[in-house]
Design an enzyme around this catalytic site. Structure first.
Site, PDB file in Angstrom:
ATOM      1  N   ASP A 142       0.738  -1.149   0.071  1.00 52.80           N
ATOM      2  CA  ASP A 142      -0.036   0.107  -0.066  1.00 52.80           C
ATOM      3  C   ASP A 142       0.864   1.211   0.019  1.00 52.80           C
ATOM      4  OD1 ASP A 142       0.981   0.026   2.476  1.00 52.80           O
ATOM      5  OD2 ASP A 142      -0.980   0.035   3.629  1.00 52.80           O
ATOM      6  N   HIS A 143       2.154   1.150   0.529  1.00 52.81           N
ATOM      7  CA  HIS A 143       2.949   2.286   0.593  1.00 52.81           C
ATOM      8  C   HIS A 143       3.541   2.876  -0.874  1.00 52.81           C
ATOM      9  CE1 HIS A 143       2.227   2.375   4.723  1.00 52.81           C
ATOM     10  NE2 HIS A 143       3.193   3.332   5.046  1.00 52.81           N
ATOM     11  N   ASP A 172       3.489  -0.791  11.131  1.00 56.71           N
ATOM     12  CA  ASP A 172       3.109   0.622  11.006  1.00 56.71           C
ATOM     13  C   ASP A 172       2.381   1.157  12.360  1.00 56.71           C
ATOM     14  OD1 ASP A 172       2.340   2.099   8.360  1.00 56.71           O
ATOM     15  OD2 ASP A 172       0.788   2.564   9.910  1.00 56.71           O
ATOM     16  N   ARG A 223       8.537   3.427  11.503  1.00 54.76           N
ATOM     17  CA  ARG A 223       9.693   3.109  10.683  1.00 54.76           C
ATOM     18  C   ARG A 223      11.050   2.919  11.288  1.00 54.76           C
ATOM     19  NH1 ARG A 223       9.287   8.663   7.397  1.00 54.76           N
ATOM     20  NH2 ARG A 223       7.163   7.765   7.542  1.00 54.76           N
ATOM     21  N   SER A 276       5.664   8.047  12.682  1.00 54.86           N
ATOM     22  CA  SER A 276       5.853   6.522  11.947  1.00 54.86           C
ATOM     23  C   SER A 276       6.678   5.466  12.836  1.00 54.86           C
ATOM     24  CB  SER A 276       6.346   6.526  10.636  1.00 54.86           C
ATOM     25  OG  SER A 276       6.698   5.514  10.144  1.00 54.86           O
ATOM     26  N   ARG A 294      -1.918  12.717   9.917  1.00 48.39           N
ATOM     27  CA  ARG A 294      -0.470  13.617  10.466  1.00 48.39           C
ATOM     28  C   ARG A 294      -0.652  14.579   9.660  1.00 48.39           C
ATOM     29  NH1 ARG A 294       2.852   8.343  11.359  1.00 48.39           N
ATOM     30  NH2 ARG A 294       2.128   7.936  13.389  1.00 48.39           N
TER      31      ARG A 294
END
Length: 783
Positions: free
Chosen positions: A129-130, A194, A673, A671, A476
């Site tokens: 999806d990213h 995520d 990440r 995030s 965000r």
């Protein structure tokens, strides 16, 4: 005890007491055996184990339990012996499943490959999806993404097949919507790579965002560690109505708690007002709980969840949840560490921003506030969708607003985009006419993906540096997040408010009180939108985009070319040499907010998420250097020249010099990440010292063998200057709860000593000593 099993036990007793004896097969108890999802028919929901663990813990603690505690403690590896103290002890947990989005799954799967294990130990999925950039519209953007990212998609697909991981192809939808539709259920403990994984709390699960290394632990069958969370209760009274939406609940809570007020806590919603919120509305609220730093958020199981489970083909799960409902709601009289009360009947529509998601304003005030602050009031683009607000109900309420405008001959004055949350939502809103209404009012339907919400937006209507305003239904709004333009003032609100403001074209419009002028010159007022929370017909599943892993994937080949610019196999980080970290240079002393977007930018950098060396070229390029007030400009202590942060870090690494970063409050918010932890480790960093950390980032740093430390006295932040050298001493005696000493050496030869705190437990200290959590895992495997 489930009624089926009670019935079976009574039946056995009755029959065994009589003259004739009959065999009662255990099939009655097995009737409660329900699959976790349609895609894993042999993986079952184990409410019996949850119940057993809850009872053990309740007896030990001798007090009523919150819902959060029931689900978390119900997944303890050793409920009889686990030390439990909110906010202090580390829990060893056994999550039910793992979910990964494609940008973080690359590094997670590379780490799993490095572990040498043949197959994942729990049900796991990858969601593409990213990597889909919003540009021309859904179909064209999706095809372009497939072409550009073919190497990465092939890697994830084949790695999933080899190691037993389900693979959702590009175009399937956003990970969190797919989870809500297929995998979340009341009482589940799910971890996802995520930060918006808490979306699943809308279905009564504890769903927690983590870094890839945490996911690897769970996929490897190792107990997962989490600091025992505090529990913040949000009591909802009254009833939602009119223009007020579920999004306004979390926008209000964000304004109360701020971006770090939920750190180390689970937000647990309860009270009579809960029942006025749809299941997908509850998911919206839980999703954006990430913006207040919460570990996760959750709602108690109720009829709205049961209705959603039934509509998404999981009535069997709802029936099972009904039997165990006492364990899926909080105990009466349970204690919360903090309680916030919100009367939904009095709550007004909100809009938060710009530049931070906790700057809350009533929609009725935002126009005047914007004019006072000098923020642009003309709206250039309105964007609805994202993992936070792309449900059938969200699209229906937005279409209800758009339909009124069309009836008066109006279209959006602002550019307008729509992002469906999943292929199922896209297909269903096309069938039911919502998509057409939103197109007719001027909207562009984008691909079922994250898109502009994460910076995947090829924006053409402005130049970089041009001051402008956008309104979104996203989560965000950090500086430059959506379009890489630091002058874009982004505001977050509900989809229906975005739609109304896009039609009016200005922040000065309040749909509750203000009038629009139709094409006929007559004034009219928009009525509050009303729409079904679920479709009257069944959901249209759309295209089949799921790839099942084969029963035996051992023969599957997974290729990573040594010359690839997108993927790179990982080399283990070096072990701690047993010495103190002496005379470290300061790469950068960060001024103010430093999110994971500042540390490891997304947008165009997403294509390098599987290649550690290439993506390390974005290390801290968005952070503001306190020495000169600039981004991506730091002094090289050896040459005295200013240059980019990554280049300076590489220079120090080449010279064999260790370095540190000094940060401010809530360092690493945003995030999940883990690249924001992998990159500094890869380029030679060893220590990050801040006033405070965001939860996920602090854990990610530990996992990669770095030392995240906090000032014992936050004022000591001012004692360190970018030209100083730092030494961390006492590492041979590194122990849980024992502060470390930091010696600051100033250029004039003088020294100061300050104390630094940490949150390491014994196993996390072993990660540091081994060089990383992955290194430690391999050590244990060898033993």
């Amino acid at each position: 005890m489930a009624p089926y099993c009670v019935l079976a036990a009574r039946l056995r007793h009755a029959l065994n007491s009589g003259v004739r004896r009959y065999h009662v097969a255990p099939v009655l108890c097995q009737r409660a055996k329900v699959a976790m999802s349609h895609f894993e028919p042999n993986e079952y929901i184990n409410y019996e184990k949850l119940e057993k663990n809850i009872n053990i813990v309740r007896k030990r603690l001798d007090r009523p339990l919150t819902l959060s505690e029931k689900i978390v403690y119900g997944h303890l590896d050793d409920p009889a012996k686990q030390e439990i103290e909110r906010g202090k002890t580390y829990l060893r947990l056994r999550p039910d499943r793992v979910a990964m989005q494609d940008a973080t799954a690359q590094m997670a799967m590379l780490q799993f490959i490095s572990s040498g294990l043949p197959k994942v130990a729990v049900p796991s999925t990858i969601h593409c999806d990213h990597l889909i950039e919003a540009q021309a519209g859904g179909e064209k953007d999706l095809q372009r993404a497939k072409d550009i990212n073919q190497e990465v998609y092939n890697f994830l697909s084949t790695a999933g097949a080899k190691y037993g991981v389900g693979f959702w192809k590009p175009g399937s939808g956003i990970i969190h919507q797919i989870i809500l539709e297929n995998y979340s259920y009341p009482g589940v403990l799910l971890i996802g790579t995520d930060s918006h994984t808490p979306n699943g709390g809308g279905l009564g699960g504890i769903c927690i965002g983590v870094g890839g290394a945490d996911a690897v632990d769970v996929m490897a069958g190792i107990p997962w560690e989490l600091k025992c969370p505090k529990v913040i209760g949000v009591k909802l009274t009254g009833k939602l109505s009119g223009w007020t939406s579920p999004k306004d609940v979390i926008l209000k809570v964000a304004g109360i708690l701020t971006v770090k007020g939920g750190t180390g806590a689970i937000i647990e919603y309860h009270g009579p007002g809960v029942d006025s919120i749809s299941c997908t509305g509850m998911a919206t609220i839980c999703n954006m709980g990430a913006e207040i730093g919460a570990t996760t958020s959750v709602f108690p199981y109720n009829e709205r969840m049961k209705k959603y489970l039934g509509k998404t083909g999981r009535a069997d799960i709802a029936a099972l949840a009904d039997e165990f409902k006492q364990h899926l709601v909080p105990d009466s009289g349970c204690h919360y560490d903090q309680v916030i009360e919100i009367n939904l009947s009095e709550l007004k529509p909100h809009i938060n921003g710009p530049f931070t998601p906790d700057l809350a304003h009533p929609v009725s005030d935002i126009g005047a506030v914007a004019e006072k602050e000098g923020w642009p009031v003309d709206i250039r683009v309105g964007l609805i969708g994202s993992c936070t607000n792309s449900s059938y109900e969200d699209m229906g309420r937005s279409a209800a607003v758009a339909k009124q405008a069309l009836a008066h001959g109006l279209k959006c004055k602002s550019k307008f985009t729509i992002t469906p949350g999943s292929e199922q939502i896209r297909a269903t809103i096309e069938r039911d006419g919502y998509a057409k209404i939103l197109r007719d009012v001027g909207g562009l339907v984008l691909a079922n993906a994250c898109g502009p919400c994460i910076g995947q937006w090829d924006r053409k209507d402005i130049k970089k540096g041009e001051k402008n305003t956008i309104v979104t239904s996203y989560n965000r709004n950090f500086t430059g997040r959506n379009d890489a333009n630091p002058e874009t003032h982004a505001f977050v609100t509900s989809p229906e408010i975005v739609t109304a403001l896009s039609i009016a074209g200005t922040l000065k419009f309040n749909p509750e009180t203000d009038y629009l002028t139709g094409a006929d010159g007559k004034k009219f007022k928009l009525e509050a939108p009303d729409a079904d929370e679920l479709p009257k017909l069944e959901f249209d599943p759309g295209q089949d985009t799921y790839q099942y892993p084969p029963k035996d994937g051992s023969g599957q080949r997974v290729d990573v070319s040594p010359t690839s610019q997108r993927l790179q196999l990982l080399e283990p980080f070096d072990k701690w040499d047993g010495k103190d970290l002496e005379d470290m240079l300061i790469l950068i002393k960060v001024k103010g907010k430093c999110t994971t977007d500042h540390i490891s930018a997304a947008g165009p950098w997403l294509k390098f998420r599987g290649h550690l060396d290439n993506i390390s070229n974005n290390l801290l390029i968005g952070a503001i250097n306190i020495e000169n007030g600039k981004a991506n400009s730091v002094r090289n202590a050896l040459t005295q020249e200013f240059g980019p942060v990554p280049d300076t870090a590489r220079y120090y690494k080449k010279m064999g010099i260790k370095w540190a970063v000094v940060g401010d409050e809530n360092y690493g918010e945003g995030s999940s990440r883990e690249h924001a932890a992998l990159e500094p480790r890869h380029l030679g960093g060893r220590v990050i010292i801040t006033k405070s950390f965001a939860r996920i980032h602090e854990t990610n740093l530990k996992k990669q063998g770095l030392l995240p430390l906090t000032f014992a006295d936050p004022a000591d932040y001012n004692k360190i200057h970018p030209v100083d050298k730092l030494s961390i001493v006492g590492l041979k005696d590194f122990a849980p709860g024992k502060p470390l000493k930091c010696i600051i050496k100033h250029p004039n030869g003088s020294q100061e000593t300050i104390m630094l705190n940490h949150t390491f437990n014994e196993s996390q200290i072993e990660w540091f000593q081994a060089g990383s959590a992955l290194n430690r895992m391999k050590e244990l495997q060898q033993k």
